[in-house]
Design a protein around this motif. Structure first.
Motif, mmCIF file in Angstrom:
data_model
loop_
_atom_site.group_PDB
_atom_site.id
_atom_site.type_symbol
_atom_site.label_atom_id
_atom_site.label_comp_id
_atom_site.label_asym_id
_atom_site.label_seq_id
_atom_site.Cartn_x
_atom_site.Cartn_y
_atom_site.Cartn_z
ATOM 1 N N LEU A 835 0.916 -1.354 0.091
ATOM 2 C CA LEU A 835 0.120 -0.132 0.055
ATOM 3 C C LEU A 835 0.825 1.219 0.060
ATOM 4 C CD1 LEU A 835 -3.151 0.653 2.078
ATOM 5 C CD2 LEU A 835 -1.243 2.281 2.060
ATOM 6 N N LEU A 836 2.092 1.442 0.832
ATOM 7 C CA LEU A 836 2.865 2.407 0.813
ATOM 8 C C LEU A 836 3.341 2.670 -0.557
ATOM 9 C CD1 LEU A 836 4.986 1.709 4.087
ATOM 10 C CD2 LEU A 836 3.106 3.490 3.817
ATOM 11 N N VAL A 837 3.878 1.546 -1.213
ATOM 12 C CA VAL A 837 4.398 1.684 -2.779
ATOM 13 C C VAL A 837 3.486 2.287 -3.637
ATOM 14 C CG1 VAL A 837 5.401 0.464 -4.361
ATOM 15 C CG2 VAL A 837 6.042 -0.191 -2.293
ATOM 16 N N ARG A 838 2.263 1.632 -3.373
ATOM 17 C CA ARG A 838 1.200 2.064 -4.393
ATOM 18 C C ARG A 838 0.753 3.723 -4.208
ATOM 19 N NH1 ARG A 838 -1.811 -3.748 -3.309
ATOM 20 N NH2 ARG A 838 -0.636 -4.753 -5.010
ATOM 21 N N TRP A 839 0.722 4.018 -2.962
ATOM 22 C CA TRP A 839 0.488 5.139 -2.618
ATOM 23 C C TRP A 839 1.492 6.235 -3.247
ATOM 24 C CZ3 TRP A 839 2.845 7.768 2.239
ATOM 25 C CH2 TRP A 839 2.313 9.071 2.210
ATOM 26 N N LEU A 840 2.597 5.878 -3.042
ATOM 27 C CA LEU A 840 3.712 6.701 -3.682
ATOM 28 C C LEU A 840 3.491 6.769 -5.021
ATOM 29 C CD1 LEU A 840 6.694 5.914 -1.156
ATOM 30 C CD2 LEU A 840 5.399 7.982 -1.083
ATOM 31 N N LEU A 841 3.556 5.542 -5.666
ATOM 32 C CA LEU A 841 3.482 5.578 -7.270
ATOM 33 C C LEU A 841 2.465 6.422 -7.759
ATOM 34 C CD1 LEU A 841 4.441 1.749 -7.801
ATOM 35 C CD2 LEU A 841 5.952 3.546 -7.976
ATOM 36 N N GLY A 842 1.428 6.425 -7.053
ATOM 37 C CA GLY A 842 -0.030 7.190 -7.519
ATOM 38 C C GLY A 842 0.419 8.755 -7.219
ATOM 39 N N MET A 843 1.445 9.261 -6.285
ATOM 40 C CA MET A 843 1.743 10.508 -6.155
ATOM 41 C C MET A 843 2.740 11.031 -7.385
ATOM 42 S SD MET A 843 1.590 11.566 -2.340
ATOM 43 C CE MET A 843 3.004 10.566 -1.782
ATOM 44 N N LYS A 844 3.698 10.272 -7.515
ATOM 45 C CA LYS A 844 4.676 10.338 -8.333
ATOM 46 C C LYS A 844 5.527 11.660 -8.191
ATOM 47 C CE LYS A 844 2.653 7.802 -12.116
ATOM 48 N NZ LYS A 844 2.468 7.571 -13.503
ATOM 49 N N ASN A 845 5.467 12.123 -6.749
ATOM 50 C CA ASN A 845 6.587 13.067 -6.390
ATOM 51 C C ASN A 845 6.905 12.880 -4.955
ATOM 52 O OD1 ASN A 845 4.532 15.052 -4.396
ATOM 53 N ND2 ASN A 845 3.373 14.529 -6.170
ATOM 54 N N ASN A 846 7.989 13.661 -4.590
ATOM 55 C CA ASN A 846 8.350 13.498 -3.378
ATOM 56 C C ASN A 846 8.275 14.749 -2.579
ATOM 57 O OD1 ASN A 846 9.335 11.947 -1.248
ATOM 58 N ND2 ASN A 846 11.737 12.612 -1.482
ATOM 59 N N GLN A 847 7.360 15.712 -2.847
ATOM 60 C CA GLN A 847 7.337 16.837 -2.301
ATOM 61 C C GLN A 847 7.174 16.671 -0.697
ATOM 62 O OE1 GLN A 847 4.244 18.962 -4.285
ATOM 63 N NE2 GLN A 847 5.351 19.050 -6.251
ATOM 64 N N SER A 848 6.446 15.934 -0.079
ATOM 65 C CA SER A 848 6.334 15.822 1.184
ATOM 66 C C SER A 848 7.496 14.965 1.732
ATOM 67 C CB SER A 848 5.051 15.137 1.452
ATOM 68 O OG SER A 848 4.990 13.913 0.842
ATOM 69 N N LYS A 849 8.396 14.647 0.972
ATOM 70 C CA LYS A 849 9.516 13.916 1.594
ATOM 71 C C LYS A 849 9.092 12.324 1.995
ATOM 72 C CE LYS A 849 12.548 16.729 0.690
ATOM 73 N NZ LYS A 849 13.455 16.740 -0.366
ATOM 74 N N SER A 850 7.715 12.130 1.717
ATOM 75 C CA SER A 850 7.266 10.737 2.116
ATOM 76 C C SER A 850 8.121 9.730 1.656
ATOM 77 C CB SER A 850 5.830 10.550 1.750
ATOM 78 O OG SER A 850 5.064 11.303 2.009
ATOM 79 N N PRO A 897 11.122 7.403 -12.052
ATOM 80 C CA PRO A 897 12.266 8.144 -11.816
ATOM 81 C C PRO A 897 12.509 9.081 -10.749
ATOM 82 C CG PRO A 897 11.403 7.988 -14.072
ATOM 83 C CD PRO A 897 10.227 7.624 -13.029
ATOM 84 N N CYS A 898 11.343 9.842 -10.098
ATOM 85 C CA CYS A 898 11.287 10.822 -8.986
ATOM 86 C C CYS A 898 11.990 9.905 -7.883
ATOM 87 C CB CYS A 898 10.092 11.430 -8.966
ATOM 88 S SG CYS A 898 8.816 10.323 -8.290
ATOM 89 N N TYR A 899 11.665 8.707 -7.554
ATOM 90 C CA TYR A 899 12.185 8.140 -6.685
ATOM 91 C C TYR A 899 13.278 7.239 -6.516
ATOM 92 C CZ TYR A 899 7.015 8.559 -5.375
ATOM 93 O OH TYR A 899 5.812 9.351 -5.186
ATOM 94 N N HIS A 900 13.706 7.040 -8.052
ATOM 95 C CA HIS A 900 15.072 6.368 -8.047
ATOM 96 C C HIS A 900 16.117 7.458 -7.729
ATOM 97 C CE1 HIS A 900 18.515 6.138 -11.001
ATOM 98 N NE2 HIS A 900 18.476 4.898 -10.386
ATOM 99 N N GLU A 901 15.924 8.483 -7.920
ATOM 100 C CA GLU A 901 16.855 9.691 -7.627
ATOM 101 C C GLU A 901 17.260 9.853 -6.090
ATOM 102 O OE1 GLU A 901 15.262 13.062 -9.051
ATOM 103 O OE2 GLU A 901 15.467 12.461 -11.270
ATOM 104 N N ILE A 902 16.288 9.408 -5.159
ATOM 105 C CA ILE A 902 16.628 9.584 -3.650
ATOM 106 C C ILE A 902 16.989 8.378 -3.230
ATOM 107 C CG2 ILE A 902 14.916 11.443 -3.986
ATOM 108 C CD1 ILE A 902 12.823 9.652 -2.374
ATOM 109 N N ILE A 903 16.883 7.253 -3.940
ATOM 110 C CA ILE A 903 17.508 5.980 -3.280
ATOM 111 C C ILE A 903 19.093 5.905 -3.097
ATOM 112 C CG2 ILE A 903 17.515 3.442 -3.571
ATOM 113 C CD1 ILE A 903 14.833 3.435 -5.125
ATOM 114 N N THR A 904 19.460 5.992 -1.899
ATOM 115 C CA THR A 904 20.628 6.037 -1.666
ATOM 116 C C THR A 904 21.485 4.709 -2.017
ATOM 117 O OG1 THR A 904 20.615 5.209 0.538
ATOM 118 C CG2 THR A 904 20.337 7.589 0.354
#
Length: 1375
Positions: A835-850, A897-904
């Motif tokens: 559910l966490l992943v689907r929620w993030l994939l729906g938003m497709k942005n990391n503005q809230s740092k979620s 892509p927007c999440y790939h960039e923040i994966i350390t």
């Protein structure tokens, strides 16, 4: 022939010639007519006389002598000669047994004269035929020719007689003529002293094929004659063949060159004629002359294979010798032997057992033609009668469907298809025969997995013509498809689905090509059209030639509007099967060229049309399928008769409709079809309901406007399934609502609100479906539900669900449990992660740092081995599920892509280590997910580097799977670059060679790589590098070898971006580079060429090279280099050194006390061997050791005896695979019941990168990879006041008293059966090669509430324990 007239003279003895009454003297003074008239009266007189008329005999003796005079014997009138011959025949009858003629010369002349007259038998329509017949009859009855035996040259007479009779016989003669001829000839043969070669030749010549075809009656006459005289003539025949075959005297007869033809015919006439000849053939079979052996083999093939022959049973030595020719060195001999087998199988089924082994060998013959003929042989016999071929023979054909040669594969596949159609589809031989070949349908469809486009096209052709013939009526065709689909195995079903998918994809390509034709001409349009043509050409045979034909076809399409309209109709969603047939014929007719009988262009276009034409499925067909399924539901179908249960038929029918709903959605649009699907939705079978929902989702885009009644019925059902259905039903229901309803926001809100309010973590079994629905709703409608979901995530998902363990898992020690045995709470947690992943994939942005917080949560899940709360209440199998979910979740987020960039890099490395998990199923499923995403180009290139770690997997099949995945991915990426010119701008993310820097960086941070100079660790690194490089270096495309070498050299000029200022980390990075360079240089002589261009290194992992920085140091010695490339003798296993103290740096080994839980693990590693000897998989099965079961333990007393506790600083120690370290289960059980609970074991993750890290203890053999199938390294147990570095030893008693933890290393091989083979026991102890100091930013240290004996303090490198309260703090900001 004219004879001179001579005056008859008085007899020498002066006796007066008496003529019968009324007959005047016969002289040359009278006319021929008068001679004939008087001779007729003489003939009449002699005919009436018998042997008892002594007076008459004496009276007419002078006349008898007179009739033998030259005047009569050489008379030119044939009537005279005939009448004289009849008189002479009667004279021989009357005066028998003594002839009145005493002169041998006279007798010879008389019989030669009579023989010449027998030629008159040829014309049955002659007025004189009756007299000729009388002559023959008289001679045969009296056996007059036997008188000739007294003559020295009687053979001349007999040869002339035989030749005459064989030449005159014809089809106008009746049975009596043939009988008299036989009597005449057989008496000569049987009553003589023997048959000379010339006389034998006069008989045998009629058996030669050329003569046989000219005069069939002569052949029949000779055949009957030989049968009648078999006993007498057999020695003569044997002598003839002995002279020719054994002695090689071909001059003895003109028939010598026809010996094999004669043997065949004689055998067919009567095998007894050749009793003495067969051993001579055995001699010939062993001849040194290949052509001679070939001739004998051809002959014997006919003899053994003839229908009524029992030669094989009567002459076993010859049969065995003949079978040996199946293995002859001469190819034509082997080929002839194989061709014979077909006739033999059909005519002599009892010999099939003898032939099977020889056909098996020939089915693997290096000659393509022989393998081909083996298939033809078996299939031909099978088509005649299936009982003629046993399962082994059919198995040979099955094997050849994978032959390296297309001609052989095609013959095998087509042959099997013909057998299936004959015995399964048409049921020509009953149920038993159908059952015998029922596997064929699965096997043929499995071939669709082959890479060759020819194989795929042939499977499609076979499916359309043999498995489900397209020319059947719709109802019959759909019934055939319905029950075929229900009886296929899972892999065949996948292949069939893939076939429809490929055909549908090709249809879409052609549709897009036609759309391009409608657009104005432009450079972009031409470029797009060219790309589309190349794609279409790849789907046709011989893509190289197909490109030219497809271009030509495209040109024709551009010029012919009618042709385009026909093609558009063909690929239209509404095209019926009948319309498709008409369109294909019409297009083929337009492209045909009458002046060109063989038209390759037309053939190629037909291939294309056959692939895209809807020959099976249309609206009528879907309706027929639905009716069949309804009958199954009602119980009125013929399911049982077809060999499937009603439940199977219904489920398979729905699955079939589901697949077709993807490829033919328009065909479903009818009220009748949807009513039936609604009925399926109400059924109790969850799979059926799920498939029905998916069909609505795929096909129901017009339901809302065209079928309001269906809509009103469907909505409440979808709501109910989304709230209380199974997880799969809930997912499909949400997607269905989103796809087909215009007011989807309202509909989804009606589901979201009650579900979000009713979430209750205390009832986890009721959580799974709501979590699935909420996750998919938030993904499909993020604008509407992203904000409400934030509250659900913070307050419930993380705080109540993930950070609490409400139930205690079953401590059965298994690393994996079936889905039905997994606890509801863990299933709910897995869905919460999704559910966490689907929620993030729906938003497709990391503005809230979620996303950052989620990634830290998932990383913590991996570090804690799946036990996020660390309360030790969760079972090992549940931990495996959660590790898999966390690793898969990171990988899923990386696809955006927007999440790939923040994966350390640290998070990426944690995710990568999942592929080396201790649980087999985790490794397997994770690798499959990784491959699936990579092959679709969804994941960044760096994730392909993860496959390099598979070199450490202990299971051969997992390594093989990983290699296949690499091959597939590399092939797809290279092909994509070729087909898409724009891809050159994105080479850094597409070019497979660019995986090398990612792989080097990943391996440099491998937890097993702790000592850069340790040869065994370097060998592991080398294996991982070569695992990837071997595939990359298969071809040197564009000088790629030099390019990869340049990349490794350039990395040495940079620093590790993950920890640029840490010397140890950079040293490990450079060491891995040197190992890579060593491998590349040793495997390729082309790597020293100039690189085509300067590679670009990813800045996320490597710093920019400094201007003045030069790194020319060799980080591996020459000796190490040699050892890595050549190998060395394996050192003594760890068990051999168990009493030797190893250096340690302040870490305690985890030794199991007698009373603790069982925890040590058996590593079933086919690459490793123990001192006790290797164990095969069968050994493992017998001992009952299963990888997913809790493994044998090492008790504290054993640890004491072995001084294991003195070996500090090791990541893990190995325990014996032998009996000394394995206790019986009963002992384990007692220990579990009596002992105290085990102290908590250390967490997994990256240990600190301090210089004081401990060394790694290898598996049983130190020169083998140490990290195969491993858990990620355990957390460092160093405290701030840790023990001194070096070889400091702790007393055994202290180690045992302070801590005893279950072993952590376990390799999970069990799926449905025990896999893998050799292996040893391994006891995992703490190890921590680690996190960088940057990790301090991700975690906050706080005091641990755990027991004192588990260290919680940070090591020097900055790695700390993740605590429950800390994780909860991750999401506080969400509120």
């Amino acid at each position: 022939m004219d004879f001179p007239a001579t005056q008859p003279k008085p007899p020498a003895d002066g006796k007066i010639i008496y003529y019968p009454p009324g007959v005047k003297e016969i002289t040359d003074k009278i006319t021929n007519d008068e001679v004939v008239k008087r001779l007729k009266m003489v003939v009449k007189t002699f005919m009436d006389m018998d042997q008892d008329s002594e007076d008459e005999k004496q009276q007419y003796l002078p006349l008898a002598l007179h009739l033998a005079s030259e005047f009569f014997l050489r008379n030119p009138n044939k009537d005279v000669r005939l009448l004289v011959a009849c008189c002479l025949a009667d004279i021989f009858r009357i005066y028998a047994p003594e002839a009145p003629y005493t002169s041998h010369d006279k007798l010879k002349d008389i019989f030669l004269f009579i023989t010449r007259q027998l030629k008159g038998l040829e014309d049955t329509k002659s007025p004189q035929f009756n007299r000729y017949f009388y002559l023959l009859e008289n001679l045969a009855w009296v056996k007059s020719y036997n008188i000739c035996f007294e003559l020295e040259d009687c053979n001349e007479i007999f040869i002339q007689l035989f030749r005459t009779l064989f030449s005159v016989i014809n089809n106008s003669h009746n049975q009596k003529v043939q009988m008299h001829m036989l009597d005449l000839m057989s008496s000569i043969i049987m009553e003589g002293d023997g048959v000379t070669q010339e006389l034998l030749d006069s008989i045998l010549i009629n058996l030669i094929p050329a003569h046989k075809n000219l005069n069939k009656q002569a052949f029949d006459l000779a055949k009957v004659l030989l049968k009648r005289t078999v006993q007498t003539i057999e020695p003569c025949i044997a002598n003839f063949f002995n002279q020719v075959l054994v002695l090689g005297k071909s001059s003895v007869s003109d028939l010598s060159e026809h010996v094999f033809d004669l043997i065949q015919e004689l055998f067919a006439i009567d095998p007894h004629l050749l009793l003495s000849v067969m051993p001579q053939l055995e001699f010939k079979l062993k001849s040194n002359d290949g052509e001679e052996r070939l001739a004998v083999v051809r002959l014997l093939a006919k003899l053994f294979g003839s229908k009524d022959s029992d030669l094989a049973t009567q002459n076993r030595p010859l049969w065995q010798c003949f079978l040996g020719r199946f293995n002859d060195i001469h190819v034509p001999v082997r080929l002839e032997s194989v061709k014979f087998a077909s006739h033999c199988l059909m005519n002599h089924p009892d010999l099939a057992k003898d032939l099977t082994e020889y056909l098996k060998v020939r089915s693997h013959d290096p000659e393509e033609a022989i393998r081909h003929d083996v298939i033809v042989t078996i299939i031909t016999a099978g088509k005649r009668d299936l009982s003629l071929v046993n399962d082994q023979l059919l198995g040979f054909v099955r094997e050849r469907t994978l032959d390296k040669r297309w001609r052989v594969r095609k013959e095998a596949m087509m042959g099997l298809a013909q057998l299936y159609k004959k015995y399964c589809l048409h049921a020509e031989a009953g149920k038993d025969a159908a059952e015998k070949v029922s596997w064929i349908k699965d096997k043929l469809l499995h071939i669709y997995y082959q890479n060759s486009i020819d194989d795929k096209l042939l499977v499609e052709k076979i499916f359309a013509q043999y498995l489900v013939p397209h020319n059947l009526e719709t109802e019959e065709r759909m019934k055939c498809l319905y029950y075929l689909y229900a009886s296929l195995d899972p892999n065949a079903v996948k292949a069939l689905n893939e076939m429809w998918k490929c055909q549908n994809l090709l249809r879409s390509h052609v549709r897009e090509l036609l759309d391009l034709h409608k657009q104005p001409t432009s450079e972009a349009n031409s470029s797009a059209m060219f790309g589309k043509l190349m794609t279409i050409a790849k789907n046709l045979p011989d893509p190289g030639k197909a490109q030219d034909f497809v271009k030509k076809f495209n040109q024709v399409l551009g010029d012919d509007e009618k042709l385009r309209s026909q093609l558009e109709l063909l690929i239209s969603p509404t095209c019926s099967c009948k319309q498709a047939d008409v369109c294909v014929r019409e297009i083929a007719r337009k492209l045909a060229n009458p002046k060109q009988p063989t038209n390759p262009f037309l053939e190629m276009v037909k291939f294309l049309l056959e692939r895209i034409a809807p020959v099976h499925i249309d609206s009528e067909a879907i309706s027929a399928l639905v009716k069949l399924m309804n009958k199954s539901i009602e119980g009125t179908a013929d399911d049982e008769e077809e060999g499937v249960s009603p439940d199977t038929a219904i489920r398979a029918g729905l699955e079939l409709l589901k697949v077709l709903s993807f490829t033919h959605p328009t065909s479903f649009h009818s009220a009748e079809t949807y009513e039936s699907l609604l009925q399926c939705l109400r059924m109790e079978d969850d799979k059926v309901a799920e498939a029905a929902i998916q069909i609505f989702r795929n096909t129901g885009h017009k339901i809302e406007t065209d079928l309001p009644q269906i809509r009103s019925t469907l909505i409440p059902i979808l709501h109910q399934k989304a709230k209380r259905g199974t997880p799969h039903q809930a997912k499909q229901a949400v997607h269905c609502i989103h796809a087909i309803f215009s007011n989807k926001e309202v509909q989804l809100a009606q589901i979201f609100e009650p579900l979000s309010r009713s979430l209750n973590a205390d009832v986890p079994e009721q959580l799974i479906t709501p979590l699935v629905s909420l996750g998919h709703i938030s993904m499909l409608a993020p604008d509407q539900f992203a904000s409400p979901m934030k509250s659900v995530v913070a307050n419930f998902i993380v705080k109540d669900l993930l950070m609490n363990d409400r139930s205690t898992g079953e401590k059965n020690g298994k690393l994996w449990s079936p889905d039905e045995e997994v606890s509801p709470e863990v299933l709910a947690k897995v869905q919460a992660i999704k559910l966490l992943v689907r929620w993030l994939l729906g938003m497709k942005n990391n503005q809230s740092k979620s996303a950052n917080s989620t990634l830290r949560l998932l990383s913590a899940m991996l570090v804690s081995e799946g036990d996020l709360t660390e309360q030790k209440r969760i079972s090992k199998s549940d931990m495996s599920r959660l590790r898999l979910a966390a690793g898969s979740a990171i990988m899923k987020l990386a696809q955006e892509p927007c999440y790939h960039e923040i994966i350390t890099p640290e998070q990426f490395q944690l995710c990568a280590l999942v592929i080396n998990d201790e649980c087999y199923q985790v490794r397997q499923i994770f690798a499959q997910k990784l491959h699936k995403a990579l092959v679709k180009l969804l994941l960044p290139l760096e994730y392909m580097a993860i496959f390099a770690l598979c070199a450490k997997d202990p299971v051969k099949e997992r390594r093989a799977h990983a290699r296949q995945c690499l091959l597939k991915n590399i092939s797809i990426r290279r092909e994509y670059i070729k087909q898409n010119p724009m891809a050159n701008e994105k080479l850094l993310s597409l070019l497979p060679e660019y995986v090398v820097p990612y792989m080097i960086h990943l391996l440099a941070h491998d937890p097993d790589f702790t000592k850069p100079q340790d040869v065994d660790q370097l060998r592991d690194i080398k294996e991982c590098l070569w695992f990837m490089l071997e595939v990359l270096m298969t071809k040197n495309e564009n000088n790629s070898h030099a390019f990869m070498k340049k990349m490794a050299e350039n990395i040495k000029l940079t620093r590790d971006a993950q920890s640029p200022d840490e010397p140890k980390a950079n040293e490990k990075l450079y060491t891995v580079c040197d190992v890579a360079l060593c491998v590349i240089n040793s495997k390729s002589a082309l790597c020293n060429a100039d690189s085509p261009k300067d590679p670009v290194l990813p800045t996320k992992f490597f710093t920019q090279p400094e201007k003045d920085f030069c790194n020319d140091r060799n980080y591996i010695t020459e000796e190490t280099r040699v050892l890595l490339l050549t190998g060395k003798p394996k050192p003594t296993g760890v068990l051999g050194a168990v009493n030797k103290p190893l250096s340690a740096t302040g870490r305690r080994p985890y030794i199991r006390s007698t009373g603790s839980e069982t925890g040590s693990n058996i590593s079933v590693n086919s690459e490793l061997s123990s001192p006790a000897g290797n164990r095969s998989s069968s050994d493992i099965s017998e001992t009952g050791v299963s990888e997913n079961d809790e493994n044998p333990e090492i008790h504290s007393d054993q640890a004491t005896q072995g001084n294991i506790s003195t070996e500090r600083g090791k990541k893990r120690t190995a325990a014996a695979a032998g009996s000394e370290n394995i206790h019986q289960k009963t002992e384990e059980k007692k220990a579990d019941e009596s002992g105290p609970p085990a102290p908590p074991k250390p967490r997994r993750g990256r240990p600190p990168k301090s210089e004081s890290q401990g060394t790694t203890v290898k598996n049983d053999e130190t020169n083998k990879p140490s990290g195969r199938g491993r858990k990620r390294a355990a957390v460092s147990q160093e405290s701030s006041g840790g023990l001194e570095a070096g070889n400091a030893k702790a007393p055994k008693q202290q180690d045992i008293a302070k801590k005893a933890a279950p072993a952590q290393r376990q390799i999970d091989l069990q799926r449905s059966q025990v896999l893998g083979s050799d292996g040893d026991s391994l006891l995992e102890i703490e190890s921590s090669p680690g996190y960088s100091s940057n990790d301090m930013d991700h975690f906050k240290a706080c005091d641990s509430s755990q027991e004192d004996n588990e260290d919680t303090e940070l090591a020097e490198g900055g790695f700390l324990k993740v605590q429950q309260g800390l994780i909860q703090g991750y999401f506080i900001f969400l509120l």
